[in-house]
Each structure stands twice: as C-alpha cells, then as structure tokens.
Design a protein around this motif. Sequence first.
Motif, mmCIF file in Angstrom:
data_model
loop_
_atom_site.group_PDB
_atom_site.id
_atom_site.type_symbol
_atom_site.label_atom_id
_atom_site.label_comp_id
_atom_site.label_asym_id
_atom_site.label_seq_id
_atom_site.Cartn_x
_atom_site.Cartn_y
_atom_site.Cartn_z
ATOM 1 N N THR A 2 0.825 -1.211 0.000
ATOM 2 C CA THR A 2 0.000 0.000 0.000
ATOM 3 C C THR A 2 0.859 1.262 0.000
ATOM 4 O O THR A 2 0.342 2.368 -0.062
ATOM 5 C CB THR A 2 -0.924 0.036 1.227
ATOM 6 O OG1 THR A 2 -0.116 -0.045 2.422
ATOM 7 C CG2 THR A 2 -1.905 -1.130 1.201
ATOM 8 N N ASP A 3 2.165 1.092 0.098
ATOM 9 C CA ASP A 3 3.115 2.196 0.205
ATOM 10 C C ASP A 3 3.963 2.214 -1.066
ATOM 11 O O ASP A 3 4.730 1.286 -1.319
ATOM 12 C CB ASP A 3 3.987 1.989 1.447
ATOM 13 C CG ASP A 3 4.958 3.129 1.708
ATOM 14 O OD1 ASP A 3 5.283 3.877 0.767
ATOM 15 O OD2 ASP A 3 5.415 3.252 2.858
ATOM 16 N N LEU A 4 3.834 3.273 -1.860
ATOM 17 C CA LEU A 4 4.553 3.399 -3.127
ATOM 18 C C LEU A 4 5.688 4.392 -2.995
ATOM 19 O O LEU A 4 5.479 5.543 -2.602
ATOM 20 C CB LEU A 4 3.592 3.847 -4.226
ATOM 21 C CG LEU A 4 4.215 4.263 -5.576
ATOM 22 C CD1 LEU A 4 4.977 3.109 -6.209
ATOM 23 C CD2 LEU A 4 3.132 4.788 -6.510
ATOM 24 N N ARG A 5 6.901 3.954 -3.321
ATOM 25 C CA ARG A 5 8.067 4.827 -3.367
ATOM 26 C C ARG A 5 8.360 5.163 -4.832
ATOM 27 O O ARG A 5 8.572 4.247 -5.641
ATOM 28 C CB ARG A 5 9.275 4.152 -2.719
ATOM 29 C CG ARG A 5 9.030 3.688 -1.272
ATOM 30 C CD ARG A 5 8.747 4.886 -0.380
ATOM 31 N NE ARG A 5 8.252 4.530 0.929
ATOM 32 C CZ ARG A 5 8.995 4.524 2.028
ATOM 33 N NH1 ARG A 5 10.279 4.806 1.954
ATOM 34 N NH2 ARG A 5 8.460 4.233 3.196
ATOM 35 N N VAL A 6 8.370 6.447 -5.167
ATOM 36 C CA VAL A 6 8.535 6.895 -6.553
ATOM 37 C C VAL A 6 9.823 7.694 -6.674
ATOM 38 O O VAL A 6 9.940 8.785 -6.098
ATOM 39 C CB VAL A 6 7.347 7.765 -7.006
ATOM 40 C CG1 VAL A 6 7.530 8.183 -8.467
ATOM 41 C CG2 VAL A 6 6.033 7.033 -6.816
ATOM 42 N N SER A 7 10.789 7.164 -7.403
ATOM 43 C CA SER A 7 12.013 7.911 -7.679
ATOM 44 C C SER A 7 11.749 8.877 -8.828
ATOM 45 O O SER A 7 11.323 8.469 -9.907
ATOM 46 C CB SER A 7 13.153 6.956 -8.037
ATOM 47 O OG SER A 7 14.306 7.681 -8.404
ATOM 48 N N LEU A 8 12.015 10.158 -8.613
ATOM 49 C CA LEU A 8 11.750 11.176 -9.623
ATOM 50 C C LEU A 8 12.974 11.484 -10.476
ATOM 51 O O LEU A 8 12.833 12.058 -11.560
ATOM 52 C CB LEU A 8 11.253 12.462 -8.955
ATOM 53 C CG LEU A 8 9.943 12.343 -8.184
ATOM 54 C CD1 LEU A 8 9.577 13.682 -7.562
ATOM 55 C CD2 LEU A 8 8.814 11.840 -9.076
ATOM 56 N N THR A 9 14.138 11.137 -9.997
ATOM 57 C CA THR A 9 15.375 11.362 -10.747
ATOM 58 C C THR A 9 16.481 10.536 -10.111
ATOM 59 O O THR A 9 16.420 10.227 -8.913
ATOM 60 C CB THR A 9 15.784 12.842 -10.742
ATOM 61 O OG1 THR A 9 17.024 13.007 -11.444
ATOM 62 C CG2 THR A 9 15.951 13.379 -9.327
ATOM 63 N N ASP A 10 17.478 10.188 -10.908
ATOM 64 C CA ASP A 10 18.646 9.499 -10.353
ATOM 65 C C ASP A 10 19.739 10.489 -9.981
ATOM 66 O O ASP A 10 20.741 10.120 -9.379
ATOM 67 C CB ASP A 10 19.183 8.467 -11.330
ATOM 68 C CG ASP A 10 19.635 9.089 -12.649
ATOM 69 O OD1 ASP A 10 19.034 10.088 -13.076
ATOM 70 O OD2 ASP A 10 20.581 8.560 -13.277
ATOM 71 N N ARG A 11 19.565 11.746 -10.322
ATOM 72 C CA ARG A 11 20.594 12.757 -10.075
ATOM 73 C C ARG A 11 20.602 13.208 -8.620
ATOM 74 O O ARG A 11 19.571 13.188 -7.948
ATOM 75 C CB ARG A 11 20.387 13.971 -10.979
ATOM 76 C CG ARG A 11 20.558 13.659 -12.451
ATOM 77 C CD ARG A 11 20.206 14.854 -13.317
ATOM 78 N NE ARG A 11 20.297 14.500 -14.731
ATOM 79 C CZ ARG A 11 21.369 14.737 -15.489
ATOM 80 N NH1 ARG A 11 22.423 15.351 -14.969
ATOM 81 N NH2 ARG A 11 21.379 14.374 -16.750
ATOM 82 N N CYS A 12 21.775 13.635 -8.170
ATOM 83 C CA CYS A 12 21.899 14.141 -6.806
ATOM 84 C C CYS A 12 22.962 15.231 -6.787
ATOM 85 O O CYS A 12 23.903 15.210 -7.586
ATOM 86 C CB CYS A 12 22.271 13.016 -5.838
ATOM 87 S SG CYS A 12 22.163 13.515 -4.085
#
Length: 329
Positions: A11-21
């Motif tokens: 029920t918990d979605l982790r969404v990566s928006l970019t690989d940059r840091c």
Amino acid sequence: MLIDTYGRVATDLRVSLTDRCNLRCTYCMPEEGLQWLAKPDLLTDDEIVRLIRIAVTELGVTEVRFTGGEPLLRPGLVGIVERCAALTPRPEMSLTTNGIGLERTAQALRDVGLDRVNVSLDTLRPEVFQALTRRKRHDDVLRGLQAAHTAGLTPVKVNAVLMPGLNDDEAPELLAWALENGYELRFIEQMPLDAQHGWKREGMTTAGDILASLRTRFTLTPEGNEERGSAPAERWLVDGGPARVGVIASVTRPFCRACDRTRLTADGQVRTCLFAREESDLRGALRSGAPDEEIARLWRLAMWGKKAGSGLDDPSFLQPDRPMSAIGG
C-alpha cells in the motif's frame, strides 16, 4: 490490490523522480558521480502522475513517497505533488530529500498538498558533513529543515547513517539536537547499495551499537511491536516519552515479513524490494499505448513474484546492479 504469494499487501509506493543528486555521499556514489539516465529514459511528469493514479485508484496504494536521487532536482516536482493531491482517494504524500533547496521549496510543496518530509542529515559537524558528502552544504540542510518545520511539513523526520570512524560517536548528540528542534530522528544502518560495491557487513555500525550509544545519555523504552506494524523503524520512547527515536535495521533486524512497499524507478521500472536484482518494465507499456487495466495487470504480476526476504543473510547475496541513487530510497 498488490498482493504477493506470502500474503503481504503493498500500500506504500516509493517513486524515484530522478537518479541525479547534488551530493556525493560516500555510502552512495563515487566522488566523480555516476552516469545519469538520459532524459528520454526518464518518465515524464504525465507518466509519473498516471502511474500514481493507477496505483491509488486501482491497486490500493494509500501512501506515496517521492524519492531520488534528489527529488528536489526534479523541475516538475511541485506540479506532480499538486496533481497527485487531487486524486480520489487522496494518498498521503511525503518526500525524502537531502534538504538542499528545501528552504525555497518547502512552503510551495506544503501549499499544493505535500504532507511531510524526511531529511537526510548524518552529522551536526560541518567538517564531517563535508567528508561524508564531499560538499560544503551543511548550513543549507539545517535551513531546509527549519523551513520544512515552519511550513508545517510535520512531523519533520531526520534520517541519519552512522559510519565507523566518521560520525559513529554522534548518536546521543544527534538525538539531543533533534529533541530540541522538534524533529523525529531515525538512524538507518548502512546498506549494500553503494555504487562502488564497497559495503562490508564487518565493521558497520549496527542497530545494537546505536542503541548502546544512545543509552549512555538517554533512557529508551521500547514502544512495542504492536505499534510498529509495517513501519521499517523500531521505535523507542525517549526518557519516558512522548518523544521517540527510531532505528531502521535493514541488515541486522530485517522487517521483510511485514513489508508493504512497492517501488517505481525514475525510468519506469517496478521493484519489489530495495535489494532486488530484477525489475519489471512499465515504461514500455505506457509508451506503447497500453490501457490502465493492462498496466495494473503488469504491476500486480510483478508484485506477485516478490521474494520472501531481502536475502542479505544469504552467503550468495549480491548487491543490486543499480545503486541507491538510481532505484530510489
């Protein structure tokens, strides 16, 4: 519903928006950085919102965490949050960030519907921060934390990783500072997700080490397993409460049996576990014109194959091919 063969429901979605840091933390990537994903490989804002909509309206997701890399580097972040806040049912939304740039974006994010933030800060010492991150941005993170608190992105949670020989003596100092400022502190064991594949179990600062250090200054009372549920952090009341401190012990005290997470990378791959070496492609389906029902089916199929655990205790364990910055925290 996103259910697996062990009866766990995501029920918990982790969404990566970019690989940059904009940091180069020693436990994540080399000083020179990495080969970033090409822009055409990244999901567009519309594609991200569509996948979140499918997850929320068709697959039972109730919480969305935006991650990276560093999600504040995503130009369309505020718009993405605003559009997801308009979904019915509305998911709870949070953001994991290194805090750089949060000073200027915290209020805007709160205004469009973000509920809270987790900010990574491993040390209170600017010189140690520079050694860990290879950047002089300590003050920026502190100002970002204050801005998040002022904006009402509460509870503001602080994530800290302790590294032997660098900051492993700072646990009591970090907790005292967090209590003084009204932040909730979470210590996280260093995980095998560095791009260099240099992680070694031997010598790492464990949950046991962290708790022993904290107890030299504070009285810790277990909050109780019944309170933890699927939360990754084991939590303790500090000096009788109500303040709490948490420890996320992914290596020495894994919580796989209660895991309720599904993960989406910045290039549209479903990951069933942070340590998985397999991914399922949703981007291809999106861009080939697949309807929502087909994308939901592919997502369910991916989660059905989720393994029982992370495999960290298996002698044959291999780190994921992609580092933390690429797969999201």
